[in-house]
Motif scaffolding. Sequence first.
Motif: not given
Length: 299
Positions: A37-38, A46-55, A69-85
């Motif tokens: 996630l970027t 047309a420039q960008l400031e990359i604020l965050r990447t999550l692998d 600042a969290r993200y709601l995700l669909a990963v693999g076969r599951r749903l989840g959250f990614a925290s700000a950290l």
Amino acid sequence: MAAVTVLPVDRHELAESPRWDVATGTMSWVDIPAGRLTVARPLPDAQLEILRTLDLDEPVGCAFRLGDARYLLAVGRRLGFASALGEVTTSRDLLPEHQRFNDGVIDPAGRLIVGSTSRDPAGPHEGNVLVRLEHDGAVTTLDDGLGISNGLAFSPDGRTLYSVDSAAGDIYARDYNAETGAVGPRRVAVHIDDEGVEPDGLAVDADGGLWVALWGGGAVRRYTPDGALDRELAIDAPHVTAIAFIGSHLQHALVTTAMRDLDEDARARFPDAGRLVVVSDLGATGLPAYRWRPGPLPD
């Protein structure tokens, strides 16, 4: 005339799920097979400031910015959250082993709707589903027997749910009642039968027009609400994957593309394949995205 600008980002195997967060003026997208996630902020020229990447450890089908600042995700076969950290918590497995989650949308009542596809891009593509995460953490199947459940969007009044089945070449429409949760049967709003072309990501503009990315078609098309082809925007990449309206007035479009399924010669001939582009002067504006209403994940 629409202007297409390539953004200064690395090439992606399969960029998808472009989103715009109006509250923060930021955009986000995923690279599905990389599980990445970027998050970025657009800058002048047309420039960008990359604020965050999550692998993540597995493919990520879609991601939605939440108010904290969290993200709601669909990963693999599951749903989840990614925290700000960057801490990730997920539900139990919700799909069979041969499937994974794909594209999603938030409905007018703040619930997540997300579809599935086969884990193997070569297929077979059958038996996929469209599900909804309810406010209490339950999961409701809205449709099944799909080929590749892909782009999702709502009409301006929120009463029609559009969804793409890439394998069938169809954009479906369903009557939708956000208050009761009732969903009508699917009907074909648009059928795309161009050889080697599949509809992929989807967005709806303020006038009800359907903007669909064309995998294998090197373009984004707009169809009128009654299904008539209105215009086509060429993108210099064979596999165009998704589109989202961005900007202070949702007057631009962020378009994602992919390198997947291109051989080395094709990757050399199309150096922008796998990159992101911004399309301006569209002659249309988008719709504000619905916000997710907080609730539990399926346990």
